[in-house]
Design an enzyme around this catalytic site. Sequence first.
Site, PDB file in Angstrom:
ATOM      1  N   ASN A   1       0.872  -1.172   0.000  1.00 20.80           N
ATOM      2  CA  ASN A   1       0.000   0.000   0.000  1.00 20.80           C
ATOM      3  C   ASN A   1       0.912   1.227   0.000  1.00 20.80           C
ATOM      4  O   ASN A   1       1.506   1.560   1.018  1.00 20.80           O
ATOM      5  CB  ASN A   1      -0.880  -0.037   1.252  1.00 20.80           C
ATOM      6  N   ARG A  20      -2.547  -2.223  -3.470  1.00 24.45           N
ATOM      7  CA  ARG A  20      -3.766  -1.434  -3.278  1.00 24.45           C
ATOM      8  C   ARG A  20      -3.680  -0.217  -4.209  1.00 24.45           C
ATOM      9  O   ARG A  20      -2.690   0.512  -4.189  1.00 24.45           O
ATOM     10  CB  ARG A  20      -3.843  -0.957  -1.836  1.00 24.45           C
ATOM     11  N   HIS A  29     -12.906   2.716   0.126  1.00 20.98           N
ATOM     12  CA  HIS A  29     -12.894   1.650   1.145  1.00 20.98           C
ATOM     13  C   HIS A  29     -13.575   0.387   0.597  1.00 20.98           C
ATOM     14  O   HIS A  29     -14.072  -0.432   1.370  1.00 20.98           O
ATOM     15  CB  HIS A  29     -13.665   2.041   2.425  1.00 20.98           C
ATOM     16  N   LEU A  33     -15.808   2.877  10.066  1.00 25.88           N
ATOM     17  CA  LEU A  33     -15.596   4.115  10.814  1.00 25.88           C
ATOM     18  C   LEU A  33     -14.164   4.163  11.328  1.00 25.88           C
ATOM     19  O   LEU A  33     -13.818   3.464  12.283  1.00 25.88           O
ATOM     20  CB  LEU A  33     -16.583   4.196  11.990  1.00 25.88           C
ATOM     21  N   GLY A  34     -13.332   4.938  10.659  1.00 27.39           N
ATOM     22  CA  GLY A  34     -11.928   5.066  11.088  1.00 27.39           C
ATOM     23  C   GLY A  34     -11.554   6.523  11.058  1.00 27.39           C
ATOM     24  O   GLY A  34     -12.355   7.376  11.446  1.00 27.39           O
ATOM     25  N   ARG A  83     -12.048  15.315   7.958  1.00 26.28           N
ATOM     26  CA  ARG A  83     -12.789  15.685   6.740  1.00 26.28           C
ATOM     27  C   ARG A  83     -14.230  16.042   7.087  1.00 26.28           C
ATOM     28  O   ARG A  83     -14.841  15.389   7.930  1.00 26.28           O
ATOM     29  CB  ARG A  83     -12.786  14.530   5.738  1.00 26.28           C
ATOM     30  N   ARG A 124     -10.374   8.690  21.024  1.00 32.69           N
ATOM     31  CA  ARG A 124      -9.966   8.487  22.429  1.00 32.69           C
ATOM     32  C   ARG A 124      -9.758   9.831  23.107  1.00 32.69           C
ATOM     33  O   ARG A 124     -10.156  10.041  24.258  1.00 32.69           O
ATOM     34  CB  ARG A 124      -8.693   7.637  22.487  1.00 32.69           C
ATOM     35  N   GLY A 141     -11.050   1.426  12.854  1.00 26.40           N
ATOM     36  CA  GLY A 141     -10.582   1.882  14.177  1.00 26.40           C
ATOM     37  C   GLY A 141     -11.668   2.275  15.159  1.00 26.40           C
ATOM     38  O   GLY A 141     -11.709   1.777  16.292  1.00 26.40           O
ATOM     39  N   GLY A 150     -15.132   1.990  14.619  1.00 25.37           N
ATOM     40  CA  GLY A 150     -16.216   0.992  14.592  1.00 25.37           C
ATOM     41  C   GLY A 150     -15.889  -0.251  15.399  1.00 25.37           C
ATOM     42  O   GLY A 150     -16.761  -0.843  16.041  1.00 25.37           O
ATOM     43  N   GLU A 151     -14.617  -0.651  15.396  1.00 24.63           N
ATOM     44  CA  GLU A 151     -14.234  -1.877  16.111  1.00 24.63           C
ATOM     45  C   GLU A 151     -13.972  -1.639  17.591  1.00 24.63           C
ATOM     46  O   GLU A 151     -14.081  -2.561  18.399  1.00 24.63           O
ATOM     47  CB  GLU A 151     -12.949  -2.466  15.488  1.00 24.63           C
ATOM     48  N   GLU A 160      -8.116  -5.424   5.235  1.00 22.05           N
ATOM     49  CA  GLU A 160      -7.968  -5.100   3.819  1.00 22.05           C
ATOM     50  C   GLU A 160      -6.796  -5.843   3.186  1.00 22.05           C
ATOM     51  O   GLU A 160      -6.858  -6.239   2.033  1.00 22.05           O
ATOM     52  CB  GLU A 160      -7.815  -3.582   3.652  1.00 22.05           C
TER      53      GLU A 160
HETATM   54  P1  ADP Z   1      -7.435   4.819   8.988  1.00 11.67           P
HETATM   55  O1  ADP Z   1      -8.576   5.479   8.281  1.00 11.67           O
HETATM   56  O2  ADP Z   1      -6.267   5.726   9.217  1.00 11.67           O
HETATM   57  O3  ADP Z   1      -7.097   3.422   8.503  1.00 11.67           O
HETATM   58  P2  ADP Z   1      -8.308   3.436  11.406  1.00 11.67           P
HETATM   59  O4  ADP Z   1      -9.382   2.601  10.860  1.00 11.67           O
HETATM   60  O5  ADP Z   1      -7.041   2.794  11.827  1.00 11.67           O
HETATM   61  O6  ADP Z   1      -8.005   4.662  10.455  1.00 11.67           O
HETATM   62  O7  ADP Z   1      -8.902   4.257  12.630  1.00 11.67           O
HETATM   63  C1  ADP Z   1      -8.106   5.115  13.379  1.00 11.67           C
HETATM   64  C2  ADP Z   1      -8.983   5.821  14.392  1.00 11.67           C
HETATM   65  O8  ADP Z   1      -9.640   4.846  15.211  1.00 11.67           O
HETATM   66  C3  ADP Z   1      -8.226   6.672  15.377  1.00 11.67           C
HETATM   67  O9  ADP Z   1      -8.012   7.972  14.877  1.00 11.67           O
HETATM   68  C4  ADP Z   1      -9.170   6.716  16.563  1.00 11.67           C
HETATM   69  O10 ADP Z   1     -10.073   7.790  16.407  1.00 11.67           O
HETATM   70  C5  ADP Z   1      -9.938   5.425  16.464  1.00 11.67           C
HETATM   71  N1  ADP Z   1      -9.588   4.478  17.527  1.00 11.67           N
HETATM   72  C6  ADP Z   1      -8.588   3.591  17.544  1.00 11.67           C
HETATM   73  N2  ADP Z   1      -8.585   2.894  18.710  1.00 11.67           N
HETATM   74  C7  ADP Z   1      -9.622   3.352  19.426  1.00 11.67           C
HETATM   75  C8  ADP Z   1     -10.166   3.040  20.720  1.00 11.67           C
HETATM   76  N3  ADP Z   1      -9.626   2.106  21.496  1.00 11.67           N
HETATM   77  N4  ADP Z   1     -11.247   3.729  21.123  1.00 11.67           N
HETATM   78  C9  ADP Z   1     -11.800   4.679  20.345  1.00 11.67           C
HETATM   79  N5  ADP Z   1     -11.343   5.003  19.126  1.00 11.67           N
HETATM   80  C10 ADP Z   1     -10.272   4.358  18.673  1.00 11.67           C
END
Ligand code: ADP
Length: 401
Positions: A7, A92, A181, A210-211, A242, A287, A333, A335-336, A386
């Site tokens: 990537n 990717r 995505h 949701l990241g 964004r 966080r 990030g 969502g999980e 991914e």
């Molecule tokens: P990217 O779009 O950069 O791939 P990710 O899917 O890795 O992003 O998501 C990153 C985001 O996930 C971080 O900016 C943060 O907001 C969120 N995140 C990661 N770990 C946690 C957590 N334990 N609790 C809440 N939010 C989290």
Amino acid sequence: MNILVINCGSSSLKFQVIDTASETMLAKGLCERIGIDGSLTYENTVKKSGKITREVEIPNHKVGIQLVLNELTDPENGVISSLEEIGAVGHRVVHGGEKFAKPVIINDEVIEAIRECSDLAPLHNPANLTGIEACRSVMPGTPMVAVFDTAFHQTMPSKAYMYAIPLRYYENYKIRKYGFHGTSHDFVSSEAARVVGKPIEDLKIIVCHLGNGSSVSAVKGGKCVDTSMGLTPLAGLIMGTRSGDIDPAIVEYIAQKDNVSVSDVLRILQKESGVFGLSGGLSSDFRDLWKGEEEGNKNARLALEAFAYSVAKYIGAYAAAMNGVDVICFTAGVGENDAQVRAMIGEYLGYLGTAIDPEANKVHGELREISTKDSKVKMFVLPTNEELAIARQTLSLVEQA
Ligand code: ADP
């Protein structure tokens, strides 16, 4: 087969090696600050011997790839003994335009076609191509596959992807919704079908990725019928930095008020907006926002509420688009990992006959059904992967060839 998944960004190169027989990751890492100074992080994920970081000169991506291959074949910390043990490389690629609805084996024509899509993703596609060219020169005999972020969404009907602007803009410049995505939405929706034990053809699934960047997609019968990102990844949900959907007239209004250019405004909408902007610049990281909220920061609360509200509205829209929904998945990030945000979103979904089980919702980063037993719509936390999706698609194409 071992597959190297790449990537590439303009100054970075992320990689993983995946053994497709066992679907396990053997190694992963990252070259950063390519063309500036350079640093390489490498981890043998089988030995679990920890991350190695090297500050090394990386003038270009070709040198970066060579350094990665040196680590992978290192007698002590490597995971392969020679380059022949890498059966294929999966790249990717962000934008496939309307040309690519599926992954493809890379050849000269494909490279040219990816180049032609660069207008649509001027930051990403040239960087992805740099990675492809670098790999081709260092591993000339290894088959390579391009997997596109936009491809999964190519099944959207025209009523979903057309913007209501003069038709000539689609005809002349291909301005339309593409969505991003896609690899994640594809992977998560197929995993969801597997988990509920029904053919994907019979399911209506909403995937909430949701990241840092966030998007929602509506997947009916295994095909994407709508998604929240647009011509570019700026549209749709409120994201880390964004803005997501806004009134387009705001662009000119800010440009006039601040006496700045349209490009300046777009940079603000990409880098200074979203939950970061709404929280008054506190953070784009959820966080930090929760920490702020606990300390009584009202803007942090507003950012979290607005984010959850924007996701809930898209879920409603996509339940309408599909005339129902069977499964809702949370991934990436936020969502999980963010149970509180999921709970906030869940509060809007009662009309669907669904509810989140607070106990089950405590889950972090692993597959779990989080809806209550009698919930009409099943909700899951379903971690995306991914790289594994790219490795699977690469394997399938290389095996067919
Ligand atoms: P990217 O779009 O950069 O791939 P990710 O899917 O890795 O992003 O998501 C990153 C985001 O996930 C971080 O900016 C943060 O907001 C969120 N995140 C990661 N770990 C946690 C957590 N334990 N609790 C809440 N939010 C989290």
